[in-house]
Design a protein around this motif. Structure first.
Motif, PDB file in Angstrom:
ATOM      1  N   GLU A 121      94.923  60.210 111.116  1.00  0.00           N
ATOM      2  CA  GLU A 121      95.296  59.500 109.894  1.00  0.00           C
ATOM      3  C   GLU A 121      94.179  58.558 109.460  1.00  0.00           C
ATOM      4  O   GLU A 121      93.664  57.772 110.260  1.00  0.00           O
ATOM      5  CB  GLU A 121      96.582  58.705 110.072  1.00  0.00           C
ATOM      6  N   TYR A 122      93.844  58.627 108.182  1.00  0.00           N
ATOM      7  CA  TYR A 122      92.770  57.805 107.628  1.00  0.00           C
ATOM      8  C   TYR A 122      93.318  56.904 106.520  1.00  0.00           C
ATOM      9  O   TYR A 122      94.266  57.254 105.820  1.00  0.00           O
ATOM     10  CB  TYR A 122      91.663  58.692 107.051  1.00  0.00           C
ATOM     11  N   ILE A 123      92.703  55.767 106.382  1.00  0.00           N
ATOM     12  CA  ILE A 123      92.979  54.837 105.285  1.00  0.00           C
ATOM     13  C   ILE A 123      91.790  54.897 104.333  1.00  0.00           C
ATOM     14  O   ILE A 123      90.637  54.783 104.762  1.00  0.00           O
ATOM     15  CB  ILE A 123      93.150  53.398 105.805  1.00  0.00           C
ATOM     16  N   ILE A 124      92.076  55.082 103.050  1.00  0.00           N
ATOM     17  CA  ILE A 124      91.015  55.073 102.040  1.00  0.00           C
ATOM     18  C   ILE A 124      91.237  53.864 101.148  1.00  0.00           C
ATOM     19  O   ILE A 124      92.316  53.671 100.587  1.00  0.00           O
ATOM     20  CB  ILE A 124      91.022  56.356 101.189  1.00  0.00           C
ATOM     21  N   GLN A 125      90.233  53.011 101.043  1.00  0.00           N
ATOM     22  CA  GLN A 125      90.356  51.828 100.195  1.00  0.00           C
ATOM     23  C   GLN A 125      89.096  51.650  99.359  1.00  0.00           C
ATOM     24  O   GLN A 125      88.031  52.169  99.688  1.00  0.00           O
ATOM     25  CB  GLN A 125      90.610  50.568 101.033  1.00  0.00           C
ATOM     26  N   ILE A 175      93.718  52.788  98.297  1.00  0.00           N
ATOM     27  CA  ILE A 175      93.837  53.993  97.472  1.00  0.00           C
ATOM     28  C   ILE A 175      94.961  54.858  98.027  1.00  0.00           C
ATOM     29  O   ILE A 175      95.939  55.144  97.350  1.00  0.00           O
ATOM     30  CB  ILE A 175      92.510  54.772  97.424  1.00  0.00           C
ATOM     31  N   THR A 176      94.828  55.279  99.280  1.00  0.00           N
ATOM     32  CA  THR A 176      95.876  56.087  99.885  1.00  0.00           C
ATOM     33  C   THR A 176      95.648  56.184 101.385  1.00  0.00           C
ATOM     34  O   THR A 176      94.608  55.769 101.906  1.00  0.00           O
ATOM     35  CB  THR A 176      95.918  57.504  99.268  1.00  0.00           C
ATOM     36  N   LYS A 177      96.641  56.734 102.083  1.00  0.00           N
ATOM     37  CA  LYS A 177      96.531  57.089 103.491  1.00  0.00           C
ATOM     38  C   LYS A 177      96.853  58.569 103.622  1.00  0.00           C
ATOM     39  O   LYS A 177      97.619  59.118 102.830  1.00  0.00           O
ATOM     40  CB  LYS A 177      97.511  56.279 104.353  1.00  0.00           C
ATOM     41  N   ILE A 235      83.753  52.821  98.306  1.00  0.00           N
ATOM     42  CA  ILE A 235      84.936  53.481  98.845  1.00  0.00           C
ATOM     43  C   ILE A 235      84.760  53.552 100.356  1.00  0.00           C
ATOM     44  O   ILE A 235      83.742  54.043 100.850  1.00  0.00           O
ATOM     45  CB  ILE A 235      85.116  54.885  98.263  1.00  0.00           C
ATOM     46  N   GLU A 236      85.743  53.008 101.069  1.00  0.00           N
ATOM     47  CA  GLU A 236      85.687  52.982 102.528  1.00  0.00           C
ATOM     48  C   GLU A 236      86.779  53.882 103.092  1.00  0.00           C
ATOM     49  O   GLU A 236      87.907  53.877 102.608  1.00  0.00           O
ATOM     50  CB  GLU A 236      85.887  51.561 103.046  1.00  0.00           C
ATOM     51  N   VAL A 237      86.425  54.657 104.107  1.00  0.00           N
ATOM     52  CA  VAL A 237      87.380  55.500 104.819  1.00  0.00           C
ATOM     53  C   VAL A 237      87.419  55.023 106.266  1.00  0.00           C
ATOM     54  O   VAL A 237      86.372  54.949 106.925  1.00  0.00           O
ATOM     55  CB  VAL A 237      86.992  56.984 104.756  1.00  0.00           C
ATOM     56  N   ILE A 238      88.627  54.682 106.743  1.00  0.00           N
ATOM     57  CA  ILE A 238      88.772  54.066 108.059  1.00  0.00           C
ATOM     58  C   ILE A 238      89.834  54.806 108.861  1.00  0.00           C
ATOM     59  O   ILE A 238      90.902  55.152 108.343  1.00  0.00           O
ATOM     60  CB  ILE A 238      89.194  52.579 107.923  1.00  0.00           C
ATOM     61  N   ARG A 239      89.534  55.042 110.128  1.00  0.00           N
ATOM     62  CA  ARG A 239      90.555  55.517 111.066  1.00  0.00           C
ATOM     63  C   ARG A 239      90.691  54.481 112.159  1.00  0.00           C
ATOM     64  O   ARG A 239      89.707  54.155 112.836  1.00  0.00           O
ATOM     65  CB  ARG A 239      90.196  56.874 111.671  1.00  0.00           C
ATOM     66  N   GLU A 240      91.888  53.956 112.295  1.00  0.00           N
ATOM     67  CA  GLU A 240      92.127  52.908 113.288  1.00  0.00           C
ATOM     68  C   GLU A 240      92.687  53.502 114.581  1.00  0.00           C
ATOM     69  O   GLU A 240      93.498  54.434 114.548  1.00  0.00           O
ATOM     70  CB  GLU A 240      93.106  51.861 112.745  1.00  0.00           C
ATOM     71  N   GLU A 241      92.244  52.953 115.676  1.00  0.00           N
ATOM     72  CA  GLU A 241      92.721  53.389 116.985  1.00  0.00           C
ATOM     73  C   GLU A 241      92.635  52.216 117.941  1.00  0.00           C
ATOM     74  O   GLU A 241      91.563  51.596 118.069  1.00  0.00           O
ATOM     75  CB  GLU A 241      91.856  54.551 117.501  1.00  0.00           C
ATOM     76  N   ASN A 242      93.750  51.881 118.558  1.00  0.00           N
ATOM     77  CA  ASN A 242      93.799  50.726 119.461  1.00  0.00           C
ATOM     78  C   ASN A 242      93.341  49.450 118.754  1.00  0.00           C
ATOM     79  O   ASN A 242      92.576  48.641 119.310  1.00  0.00           O
ATOM     80  CB  ASN A 242      92.943  50.971 120.706  1.00  0.00           C
ATOM     81  N   ASP A 243      93.801  49.306 117.508  1.00  0.00           N
ATOM     82  CA  ASP A 243      93.502  48.111 116.699  1.00  0.00           C
ATOM     83  C   ASP A 243      92.020  47.930 116.414  1.00  0.00           C
ATOM     84  O   ASP A 243      91.550  46.819 116.157  1.00  0.00           O
ATOM     85  CB  ASP A 243      94.048  46.844 117.373  1.00  0.00           C
ATOM     86  N   THR A 244      91.263  48.994 116.483  1.00  0.00           N
ATOM     87  CA  THR A 244      89.838  48.925 116.134  1.00  0.00           C
ATOM     88  C   THR A 244      89.515  50.073 115.186  1.00  0.00           C
ATOM     89  O   THR A 244      90.283  51.035 115.057  1.00  0.00           O
ATOM     90  CB  THR A 244      88.936  49.032 117.380  1.00  0.00           C
ATOM     91  N   TRP A 245      88.362  49.990 114.534  1.00  0.00           N
ATOM     92  CA  TRP A 245      87.922  51.060 113.655  1.00  0.00           C
ATOM     93  C   TRP A 245      87.225  52.125 114.496  1.00  0.00           C
ATOM     94  O   TRP A 245      86.052  51.972 114.870  1.00  0.00           O
ATOM     95  CB  TRP A 245      86.967  50.520 112.588  1.00  0.00           C
ATOM     96  N   ALA A 246      87.953  53.182 114.786  1.00  0.00           N
ATOM     97  CA  ALA A 246      87.375  54.269 115.572  1.00  0.00           C
ATOM     98  C   ALA A 246      86.392  55.082 114.734  1.00  0.00           C
ATOM     99  O   ALA A 246      85.399  55.606 115.249  1.00  0.00           O
ATOM    100  CB  ALA A 246      88.481  55.171 116.116  1.00  0.00           C
ATOM    101  N   GLU A 247      86.694  55.182 113.450  1.00  0.00           N
ATOM    102  CA  GLU A 247      85.774  55.860 112.522  1.00  0.00           C
ATOM    103  C   GLU A 247      85.666  55.023 111.255  1.00  0.00           C
ATOM    104  O   GLU A 247      86.650  54.446 110.791  1.00  0.00           O
ATOM    105  CB  GLU A 247      86.287  57.255 112.154  1.00  0.00           C
ATOM    106  N   TYR A 248      84.475  54.983 110.692  1.00  0.00           N
ATOM    107  CA  TYR A 248      84.273  54.231 109.454  1.00  0.00           C
ATOM    108  C   TYR A 248      83.216  54.936 108.607  1.00  0.00           C
ATOM    109  O   TYR A 248      82.144  55.290 109.097  1.00  0.00           O
ATOM    110  CB  TYR A 248      83.816  52.798 109.745  1.00  0.00           C
ATOM    111  N   TYR A 249      83.555  55.171 107.341  1.00  0.00           N
ATOM    112  CA  TYR A 249      82.628  55.790 106.398  1.00  0.00           C
ATOM    113  C   TYR A 249      82.600  54.927 105.138  1.00  0.00           C
ATOM    114  O   TYR A 249      83.634  54.436 104.686  1.00  0.00           O
ATOM    115  CB  TYR A 249      83.068  57.207 106.027  1.00  0.00           C
ATOM    116  N   SER A 250      81.423  54.748 104.599  1.00  0.00           N
ATOM    117  CA  SER A 250      81.273  53.961 103.375  1.00  0.00           C
ATOM    118  C   SER A 250      80.502  54.775 102.346  1.00  0.00           C
ATOM    119  O   SER A 250      79.430  55.318 102.649  1.00  0.00           O
ATOM    120  CB  SER A 250      80.521  52.655 103.680  1.00  0.00           C
ATOM    121  N   TYR A 251      81.077  54.887 101.146  1.00  0.00           N
ATOM    122  CA  TYR A 251      80.459  55.667 100.073  1.00  0.00           C
ATOM    123  C   TYR A 251      80.083  54.728  98.937  1.00  0.00           C
ATOM    124  O   TYR A 251      80.935  54.054  98.357  1.00  0.00           O
ATOM    125  CB  TYR A 251      81.418  56.755  99.584  1.00  0.00           C
TER     126      TYR A 251
END
Length: 288
Positions: A236-240, A227-229, A255-271
């Motif tokens: 910075e978050y990725i929305i897909q 969807i967007t970043k 709808i998933e919201v992801i924040r990546e840090e050190n090649d891992t998902w530091a934050e993850y939200y699922s709607y």
């Protein structure tokens, strides 16, 4: 989450193109698969209405999964098509105010035809007075009734919303839907300069043009659509969206919201509902 409803009324207009200054008259209406036992035109039309309308409803039931994300309220389209001499759909035309809904109505016919082909099932074509197969044109109004208060949509806090994004190496292209129900494509380069690329009547039209066609097909295959970043609170978050293009009733849209840090998902939200996402802080990242 409240449910939305799809309403269909089939109106059959039996006519063909003009041949030698005469209009052929339909003597026998097309017979939809499953209606073969009926003989009179009234019985055939009644069965066609019920069976075909249910087939349409099954295909575009998916639309209600994204309508609240896009803040789409009540809308309607007029679907026109023909059943040709071979019993296939043709000359599909959809006219309505909302291009996203038009796209789903259009795709429903394509999906129904594909399923009939897979089952090796045929619609019996209409016949003229000499029992010769003929093209028969039909019109079906398709209405989407939202059970949400219409003020939700009229008070939407931005003129445009990002529908999805195509990410290239040197630039991105945002596909946006605005309050006037126009699909616009906007290019954004590395310097954050925006430039207008074009507008489209529906997603089907967009999907016939490169580079959109290839990217939409990739999203369909993978099940994931960017969807967007964007940045919130310095992060910075990725929305897909999952299954945005699937159009299969069994595929759940998330709808998933992801924040990546050190090649891992530091934050993850699922709607699971777009209503839920719209009430989150991340919704503002889709506003333009």
């Amino acid at each position: 989450m409240k449910l939305q409803k799809l309403a269909f009324i089939a109106l059959f207009t039996a006519f063909t193109g003009v041949y030698a200054q005469q209009v052929k008259k339909v003597d026998k209406m097309p017979v939809f698969v499953g209606c073969e036992q009926f003989k009179t035109n009234d019985e055939v039309k009644k069965c066609f209405n019920a069976t075909f309308n249910q087939a349409i409803a099954n295909e575009i039931e998916f639309f209600s999964n994204i309508a609240d994300y896009l803040h789409i309220g009540d809308t309607s389209s007029k679907l026109r098509f023909k059943i040709d001499k071979d019993g296939n759909f043709g000359d599909i035309n959809v006219d309505g105010a909302n291009p996203i809904f038009n796209s789903f109505v259009w795709s429903s016919i394509v999906l129904i035809q594909n399923k009939l082909n897979q089952l090796d099932a045929k619609i019996q074509p209409g016949l003229d007075q000499k029992a010769i197969p003929m093209d028969v044109f039909m019109t079906i109004p398709v209405r989407y009734d939202s059970e949400y208060d219409e003020t939700i949509y009229s008070s939407f806090p931005a003129y445009e919303r990002v529908l999805f994004t195509i990410d290239f190496e040197d630039e991105i292209i945002e596909i946006r839907l605005n309050k006037d129900n126009v699909i616009r494509t906007i290019g954004i380069n590395k310097n954050d300069r925006n430039f207008y690329l074009g507008k489209y009547n529906n997603l089907f039209e967009l999907a016939t043009v490169e580079p959109y066609a290839t990217k939409i097909n990739e999203s369909f295959t993978s099940g994931n659509t960017l969807i967007t970043k964007g940045k919130l609170d310095g992060k910075e978050y990725i929305i897909q969206m999952k299954n945005f293009f699937s159009n299969k009733p069994d595929d759940k849209v998330l709808i998933e919201v992801i924040r990546e840090e050190n090649d891992t998902w530091a934050e993850y939200y699922s709607y699971k509902t777009k209503e839920e996402f719209n009430q989150s802080k991340f919704a503002t990242l889709t506003y333009r």
